[in-house]
Design a protein around this motif. Structure first.
Motif, PDB file in Angstrom:
ATOM      1  N   GLN A   1       0.831  -1.197   0.000  1.00  0.00           N
ATOM      2  CA  GLN A   1       0.000   0.000   0.000  1.00  0.00           C
ATOM      3  C   GLN A   1       0.865   1.246   0.000  1.00  0.00           C
ATOM      4  O   GLN A   1       0.559   2.238  -0.630  1.00  0.00           O
ATOM      5  CB  GLN A   1      -0.936   0.029   1.221  1.00  0.00           C
ATOM      6  CG  GLN A   1      -2.068  -0.947   1.147  1.00  0.00           C
ATOM      7  CD  GLN A   1      -1.711  -2.286   1.780  1.00  0.00           C
ATOM      8  OE1 GLN A   1      -0.587  -2.557   2.151  1.00  0.00           O
ATOM      9  NE2 GLN A   1      -2.696  -3.145   1.895  1.00  0.00           N
TER      10      GLN A   1
ATOM     11  N   LYS B   1      -8.050   8.616  10.005  1.00  0.00           N
ATOM     12  CA  LYS B   1      -7.670   7.270   9.557  1.00  0.00           C
ATOM     13  C   LYS B   1      -6.480   6.787  10.367  1.00  0.00           C
ATOM     14  O   LYS B   1      -5.879   7.531  11.130  1.00  0.00           O
ATOM     15  CB  LYS B   1      -7.299   7.271   8.065  1.00  0.00           C
ATOM     16  CG  LYS B   1      -8.335   7.856   7.149  1.00  0.00           C
ATOM     17  CD  LYS B   1      -9.523   6.950   7.024  1.00  0.00           C
ATOM     18  CE  LYS B   1     -10.522   7.564   6.034  1.00  0.00           C
ATOM     19  NZ  LYS B   1     -11.752   6.851   5.986  1.00  0.00           N
TER      20      LYS B   1
ATOM     21  N   MET C   1      -2.758   0.320   9.062  1.00  0.00           N
ATOM     22  CA  MET C   1      -3.134  -1.010   9.543  1.00  0.00           C
ATOM     23  C   MET C   1      -2.016  -1.550  10.428  1.00  0.00           C
ATOM     24  O   MET C   1      -0.885  -1.728   9.985  1.00  0.00           O
ATOM     25  CB  MET C   1      -3.382  -1.956   8.363  1.00  0.00           C
ATOM     26  CG  MET C   1      -4.595  -1.585   7.557  1.00  0.00           C
ATOM     27  SD  MET C   1      -5.097  -2.827   6.335  1.00  0.00           S
ATOM     28  CE  MET C   1      -3.605  -3.189   5.472  1.00  0.00           C
ATOM     29  N   TYR C   2      -2.354  -1.795  11.697  1.00  0.00           N
ATOM     30  CA  TYR C   2      -1.366  -2.226  12.672  1.00  0.00           C
ATOM     31  C   TYR C   2      -1.986  -3.254  13.604  1.00  0.00           C
ATOM     32  O   TYR C   2      -3.134  -3.127  14.021  1.00  0.00           O
ATOM     33  CB  TYR C   2      -0.879  -1.023  13.496  1.00  0.00           C
ATOM     34  CG  TYR C   2       0.199  -1.381  14.485  1.00  0.00           C
ATOM     35  CD1 TYR C   2       1.520  -1.508  14.082  1.00  0.00           C
ATOM     36  CD2 TYR C   2      -0.099  -1.609  15.817  1.00  0.00           C
ATOM     37  CE1 TYR C   2       2.517  -1.858  14.987  1.00  0.00           C
ATOM     38  CE2 TYR C   2       0.884  -1.957  16.729  1.00  0.00           C
ATOM     39  CZ  TYR C   2       2.190  -2.079  16.308  1.00  0.00           C
ATOM     40  OH  TYR C   2       3.174  -2.425  17.198  1.00  0.00           O
ATOM     41  N   ASP C   3      -1.218  -4.281  13.909  1.00  0.00           N
ATOM     42  CA  ASP C   3      -1.628  -5.316  14.844  1.00  0.00           C
ATOM     43  C   ASP C   3      -0.576  -5.372  15.943  1.00  0.00           C
ATOM     44  O   ASP C   3       0.632  -5.384  15.650  1.00  0.00           O
ATOM     45  CB  ASP C   3      -1.719  -6.667  14.119  1.00  0.00           C
ATOM     46  CG  ASP C   3      -2.108  -7.792  15.054  1.00  0.00           C
ATOM     47  OD1 ASP C   3      -3.320  -8.018  15.226  1.00  0.00           O
ATOM     48  OD2 ASP C   3      -1.191  -8.442  15.605  1.00  0.00           O
TER      49      ASP C   3
END
Length: 133
Positions: A22, A57, A60-62
């Motif tokens: 991305q 926004k 995307m993070y885990d």
């Protein structure tokens, strides 16, 4: 919705949007100022995060896996740090180059990236591991 490459005037740091990942941040320069290159990388990374958050926004993070993208080998930070070096003598003995790189958990790539030849003995040497940084 779109794709493109956005860079500073000197073209020493850029953000490549919606290509393989991305967002791919690339910082580079000729010479040996690794600290300066890393500083530009961090500044652009922070600016992208701040811009996303300013627009409500987030990236995307885990908590366990780190930043998420499209390529599983880039979990965590996905950071690949590399240097271009000319190794004319090791270019004559690829097995020895691989042996040395393996010892330090490094990956040699040819002058034009993965699976390319090292033209003029110029190699792109980088970290093998991307997960967990």
């Amino acid at each position: 919705e779109g794709r493109g490459i956005f860079h500073n005037e000197a073209k020493t740091v850029l953000c490549w949007c919606n290509e393989e990942d991305q967002c791919r941040i690339i910082a580079m320069e000729n010479g040996g100022d690794v600290k300066g290159v890393f500083g530009r990388f961090c500044a652009l990374s922070d600016a992208i995060k701040a811009a996303a958050e300013a627009n409500g926004k987030s990236l995307m993070y885990d908590a366990k896996l780190g930043f998420l993208g499209t390529c599983p080998s880039n979990l965590g930070t996905g950071l690949r740090a590399s240097v271009m070096v000319v190794l004319p003598h090791l270019s004559k003995d690829i097995k020895k180059l691989d042996e040395i790189c393996d010892k330090y958990d490094l990956q040699p790539r040819g002058s034009s990236g993965e699976h390319s030849e090292a033209v003029g003995g110029k190699w792109d040497i980088s970290n093998k591991q991307r997960i967990g940084f």
